[in-house]
Scaffold this active site. Structure first.
Site, short mmCIF file in Angstrom:
data_model
loop_
_atom_site.label_atom_id
_atom_site.label_comp_id
_atom_site.label_asym_id
_atom_site.label_seq_id
_atom_site.Cartn_x
_atom_site.Cartn_y
_atom_site.Cartn_z
N ILE A 150 0.85 -1.21 0.00
CA ILE A 150 0.00 0.00 0.00
C ILE A 150 0.88 1.25 0.00
O ILE A 150 0.60 2.23 -0.71
CB ILE A 150 -0.97 0.01 1.20
N ASP B 43 11.82 3.10 5.13
CA ASP B 43 11.39 1.70 5.05
C ASP B 43 12.58 0.79 5.36
O ASP B 43 13.69 1.01 4.85
CB ASP B 43 10.82 1.40 3.65
N ASP C 141 14.73 1.56 10.33
CA ASP C 141 13.69 0.97 11.18
C ASP C 141 12.90 2.10 11.86
O ASP C 141 13.52 3.01 12.43
CB ASP C 141 14.43 0.11 12.22
N THR D 280 -6.23 -1.36 10.28
CA THR D 280 -7.01 -2.41 9.62
C THR D 280 -8.37 -2.62 10.27
O THR D 280 -8.54 -2.35 11.48
CB THR D 280 -6.21 -3.73 9.67
N ASP D 281 -9.31 -3.18 9.53
CA ASP D 281 -10.62 -3.54 10.10
C ASP D 281 -10.51 -4.76 11.02
O ASP D 281 -11.44 -5.05 11.78
CB ASP D 281 -11.65 -3.81 8.99
N GLU D 282 -9.35 -5.47 10.96
CA GLU D 282 -9.25 -6.72 11.73
C GLU D 282 -9.22 -6.47 13.23
O GLU D 282 -9.43 -7.39 14.02
CB GLU D 282 -8.02 -7.52 11.28
N TYR E 265 -1.64 -10.66 14.67
CA TYR E 265 -1.55 -9.46 13.82
C TYR E 265 -2.57 -8.41 14.26
O TYR E 265 -2.23 -7.25 14.50
CB TYR E 265 -1.78 -9.83 12.34
N ALA F 70 -4.14 -8.13 17.03
CA ALA F 70 -3.87 -7.64 18.39
C ALA F 70 -2.77 -6.58 18.36
O ALA F 70 -2.83 -5.57 19.07
CB ALA F 70 -3.49 -8.80 19.29
N SER F 71 -1.76 -6.82 17.53
CA SER F 71 -0.64 -5.85 17.48
C SER F 71 -1.10 -4.55 16.84
O SER F 71 -0.70 -3.47 17.27
CB SER F 71 0.56 -6.44 16.74
N LYS F 72 -1.97 -4.62 15.83
CA LYS F 72 -2.48 -3.39 15.22
C LYS F 72 -3.41 -2.67 16.20
O LYS F 72 -3.40 -1.45 16.29
CB LYS F 72 -3.21 -3.69 13.91
N ASP G 20 -7.78 -25.28 7.77
CA ASP G 20 -8.12 -23.88 8.01
C ASP G 20 -7.02 -23.17 8.80
O ASP G 20 -6.20 -23.80 9.48
CB ASP G 20 -9.45 -23.82 8.79
N ARG G 21 -7.04 -21.86 8.72
CA ARG G 21 -6.17 -21.00 9.55
C ARG G 21 -6.69 -21.06 10.98
O ARG G 21 -7.91 -20.91 11.19
CB ARG G 21 -6.29 -19.58 8.99
P1 NAD Z 1 3.37 -4.77 3.48
O1 NAD Z 1 3.70 -5.91 4.36
O2 NAD Z 1 3.23 -4.98 2.00
O3 NAD Z 1 4.46 -3.62 3.65
C1 NAD Z 1 4.97 -3.23 4.89
C2 NAD Z 1 6.19 -2.34 4.64
O4 NAD Z 1 6.70 -1.91 5.91
C3 NAD Z 1 7.34 -3.04 3.92
O5 NAD Z 1 7.86 -2.23 2.90
C4 NAD Z 1 8.36 -3.27 5.03
O6 NAD Z 1 9.71 -3.27 4.55
C5 NAD Z 1 8.10 -2.07 5.93
N1 NAD Z 1 8.52 -2.30 7.32
C6 NAD Z 1 8.23 -3.39 8.10
N2 NAD Z 1 8.79 -3.24 9.31
C7 NAD Z 1 9.41 -2.03 9.30
C8 NAD Z 1 10.15 -1.29 10.28
N3 NAD Z 1 10.37 -1.80 11.51
N4 NAD Z 1 10.65 -0.08 9.94
C9 NAD Z 1 10.44 0.43 8.69
N5 NAD Z 1 9.77 -0.23 7.74
C10 NAD Z 1 9.25 -1.44 8.04
O7 NAD Z 1 2.05 -4.12 4.09
P2 NAD Z 1 0.81 -3.43 3.37
O8 NAD Z 1 -0.14 -4.47 2.94
O9 NAD Z 1 1.32 -2.44 2.40
O10 NAD Z 1 0.16 -2.67 4.61
C11 NAD Z 1 0.55 -1.34 4.94
C12 NAD Z 1 -0.21 -0.91 6.18
O11 NAD Z 1 -1.61 -0.96 5.92
C13 NAD Z 1 0.02 -1.82 7.39
O12 NAD Z 1 0.10 -1.01 8.53
C14 NAD Z 1 -1.21 -2.70 7.44
O13 NAD Z 1 -1.49 -3.10 8.75
C15 NAD Z 1 -2.26 -1.76 6.90
N6 NAD Z 1 -3.39 -2.40 6.21
C16 NAD Z 1 -3.18 -3.32 5.22
C17 NAD Z 1 -4.27 -3.88 4.56
C18 NAD Z 1 -4.08 -4.87 3.43
O14 NAD Z 1 -5.06 -5.42 2.94
N7 NAD Z 1 -2.87 -5.09 2.94
C19 NAD Z 1 -5.57 -3.53 4.93
C20 NAD Z 1 -5.74 -2.59 5.95
C21 NAD Z 1 -4.65 -2.03 6.58
P1 TYD Z 2 -5.25 -12.65 3.40
O1 TYD Z 2 -5.02 -12.15 2.01
O2 TYD Z 2 -4.12 -13.32 4.12
O3 TYD Z 2 -5.79 -11.39 4.23
P2 TYD Z 2 -6.44 -11.35 5.73
O4 TYD Z 2 -6.12 -12.58 6.45
O5 TYD Z 2 -5.75 -10.15 6.29
O6 TYD Z 2 -7.92 -11.15 5.53
O7 TYD Z 2 -6.46 -13.66 3.39
C1 TYD Z 2 -7.73 -13.25 2.90
C2 TYD Z 2 -8.69 -14.41 3.13
O8 TYD Z 2 -8.27 -15.51 2.31
C3 TYD Z 2 -8.66 -14.92 4.56
O9 TYD Z 2 -9.98 -15.29 4.94
C4 TYD Z 2 -7.77 -16.14 4.49
C5 TYD Z 2 -7.99 -16.68 3.09
N1 TYD Z 2 -6.83 -17.36 2.48
C6 TYD Z 2 -6.98 -18.64 1.93
O10 TYD Z 2 -8.09 -19.21 1.94
N2 TYD Z 2 -5.89 -19.26 1.38
C7 TYD Z 2 -4.66 -18.66 1.37
O11 TYD Z 2 -3.69 -19.29 0.88
C8 TYD Z 2 -4.52 -17.34 1.91
C9 TYD Z 2 -3.20 -16.64 1.92
C10 TYD Z 2 -5.63 -16.72 2.46
#
Ligand code: NAD
Ligand code: TYD
Length: 362
Positions: free
Chosen positions: A11, A31, A57, A132-134, A158, A160-162, A288-289
Site C-alpha cells: 500500500i 522503510d 527501522d 485495519t478492520d481486523e 496481527y 492484536a498488534s495493530k 483452516d487457519r
Molecule cells: P506490506 O507488508 O506490504 O508492507 C509493509 C512495509 O513496511 C514493507 O515495505 C516493510 O519493509 C516495511 N517495514 C516493516 N517493518 C518495518 C520497520 N520496523 N521499519 C520500517 N519499515 C518497516 O504491508 P501493506 O499491505 O502495504 O500494509 C501497509 C499498512 O496498511 C500496514 O500497517 C497494514 O497493517 C495496513 N493495512 C493493510 C491492509 C491490506 O489489505 N494489505 C488492509 C488494511 C490495513
Molecule cells: P489474506 O489475504 O491473508 O488477508 P487477511 O487474512 O488479512 O484477511 O487472506 C484473505 C482471506 O483468504 C482470509 O480469509 C484467508 C484466506 N486465504 C486462503 O483461503 N488461502 C490462502 O492461501 C490465503 C493466503 C488466504
C-alpha cells in the site's frame, strides 16, 4: 514535505506513486526493506527528486529523530508494519516488535519533534496511522458492518498488534494533544501486493499450474477495496480529517473467499486459456487457519458523509486491472518469489492436508 513509513511495501508504494503522480509535495520514505519491502515497486520514480528514500527501522529512535529534525515534515503517514496474519500465527514476536514497539517509538520521536514546532506548524501537523478492520474481530452473517464505535476485539496476533498500536495513537492524541488520524481499512488488492496474500497468491499459483489453497470451507467473508481507492481515501483524510478521529475505509464489497477465487479463475480462463479443465480445477480445500475470522464488513458511511470519499472501483473493474497488472509484470512476480518466499510457502502450506506435493516448485 511529508514522511511516509513503509513506502516500499504494497500500500505504501502505491501511495507514494499516486502522491507523486498527482503533483504532491516531496516525500521522505522510511522503510526497513523487510521481505515485504521492495525498491522495484518504486523504480518508476527513481529519478524523481521529490522522492527521498531512507532504509531504516521506525523503531530506531535516533535515526527517526534526526530525519524529523533535518526534513521537518508537515505530516507523517505511518504504513510500516508486519502485515500478514498467517506469519503472525507462526511467529508473533516480530509483530509486537514492529507494530507495537516500533509504532510507540515512532510516536515518541514524533511527539518530541512536534512539541518544538512553532504554534502554527504544530497545529497544522498530522500523524496519520494506517490500520485495519481486523481490530474489530469477527462478525456473524447478520451482524451490522463495523462502524468506528465498534468495540475492539482482535483475534489474531496481527490484529492484536495493530489494535495495540491504534490504542497508543489514540492515547497520544488524548494525553498529549498530538494531532492524529487513524484509518481502519478492509482488505486491499492491486498492483505490487506480495504474493503471500489471497489474490496475488492465487494468480501466481494458477499460472504455475499449482494448487489454489482455500482455507477451511472458503466461506469466510472479507470486504475488498482496490488499493488506489484506499490511497485516495488517505489523501482525503490527511487533507480534511478531524484530529483525533478514526475513519473506517471499505469498498462496500463483501465476498466469500471462494467467490473471489472463482472470479479469479474465470478471469484467467478468459485472459490466459489453458488446455483441458479451467483454473477452477486447481482449487484445493486445505486445513483452516487457526482462529480464522469468519466475516469482516465495513460501514464506510462516516468518511463518505464527512469527507466525501467513496470508492471509484467496483470489484470487477479493480480485479480486471489487478489481473492485467500481474500478467504484465511476470518479472516482478518472479523476483519476489525467489529466496525467502520458497521457505515461507513450505512453512505455511507444507503441512496442510497433503498439499506438499501441490506446492509451486519454481
Ligand atoms: P506490506 O507488508 O506490504 O508492507 C509493509 C512495509 O513496511 C514493507 O515495505 C516493510 O519493509 C516495511 N517495514 C516493516 N517493518 C518495518 C520497520 N520496523 N521499519 C520500517 N519499515 C518497516 O504491508 P501493506 O499491505 O502495504 O500494509 C501497509 C499498512 O496498511 C500496514 O500497517 C497494514 O497493517 C495496513 N493495512 C493493510 C491492509 C491490506 O489489505 N494489505 C488492509 C488494511 C490495513
Ligand atoms: P489474506 O489475504 O491473508 O488477508 P487477511 O487474512 O488479512 O484477511 O487472506 C484473505 C482471506 O483468504 C482470509 O480469509 C484467508 C484466506 N486465504 C486462503 O483461503 N488461502 C490462502 O492461501 C490465503 C493466503 C488466504
Amino acid at each position: 514535505m511529508i514522511l511516509v513509513t513503509g513506502g516500499a511495501g504494497f500500500i505504501g508504494s502505491n501511495f507514494v506513486l499516486d502522491w507523486l503522480a498527482q503533483g504532491g509535495e516531496p516525500l521522505l520514505n522510511l522503510d526497513q526493506l523487510t521481505y515485504a519491502g521492495n525498491l522495484e515497486n518504486l523504480a518508476s520514480v527513481e529519478g524523481d527528486a521529490r522522492h527521498l528514500f531512507v532504509r531504516g527501522d521506525i523503531g530506531d529512535s535516533e535515526l527517526v529523530a534526526g530525519l524529523l529534525r533535518q526534513h521537518r515534515p508537515r505530516a507523517v503517514l505511518h504504513f510500516a508494519a508486519e502485515s500478514h496474519v498467517d506469519r503472525s500465527i507462526l511467529g508473533p514476536a516480530e509483530f509486537v516488535e514492529t507494530n507495537v514497539v516500533g509504532t510507540f517509538r515512532l510516536l515518541e520521536a514524533v511527539r518530541a519533534y512536534w512539541r518544538e514546532l512553532p504554534e502554527g506548524e504544530a497545529r497544522a501537523f498530522r500523524f496519520l496511522h494506517v490500520s485495519t478492520d481486523e481490530v474489530y474481530g469477527t462478525l456473524g452473517p447478520d451482524d451490522a458492518a463495523f462502524s468506528e464505535t465498534n468495540a475492539y476485539a482482535p483475534n489474531s496476533p496481527y490484529a492484536a498488534s495493530k489494535a495495540a498500536s491504534d490504542h497508543f495513537v489514540r492515547a497520544y492524541h488524548h494525553t498529549y494533544g498530538l494531532p492524529t488520524l487513524t484509518t481502519n481499512c478492509s482488505n486491499n488488492y492491486g498492483p505490487f501486493q506480495f504474493p503471500e496474500k489471497l489474490i496475488p497468491l492465487m494468480i501466481a499459483n494458477a499460472l504455475d499450474g499449482a494448487a489454489l489453497p482455500v482455507y477451511g470451507d472458503g466461506r469466510q467473508v472479507r470486504d475488498w477495496l482496490y488499493v488506489g481507492d484506499h490511497c485516495a481515501a488517505l489523501r482525503r483524510v490527511l487533507e480534511a480529517g478531524r484530529p483525533g478521529a478514526t475513519y473506517n475505509i471499505g469498498g462496500w464489497n463483501e465476498k466469500a473467499n471462494i467467490e473471489v477465487v472463482h472470479a479469479l479463475c474465470d478471469a484467467l480462463d478468459a485472459a490466459v486459456p489453458k488446455a483441458g479443465a479451467g483454473y477452477r480445477a486447481q482449487i484445493k480445500f486445505v486445513a483452516d487457519r487457526p482462529g480464522h475470522d469468519r466475516r469482516y464488513a465495513i460501514n464506510a458511511g462516516l468518511i463518505e458523509r464527512e469527507l466525501g470519499w467513496k470508492p471509484a472501483h467496483t470489484f470487477e473493474t479493480g480485479l480486471r486491472r489487478t489481473i492485467a497488472w500481474y500478467l504484465d509484470h511476470a518479472g516482478w512476480v518472479a523476483n519476489v518469489r525467489s529466496g525467502e518466499y520458497k521457505k515461507w510457502m513450505e512453512r505455511n502450506y507444507g503441512d496442510r492436508d497433503g498439499l506438499r506435493s501441490a506446492l509451486p516448485v519454481k
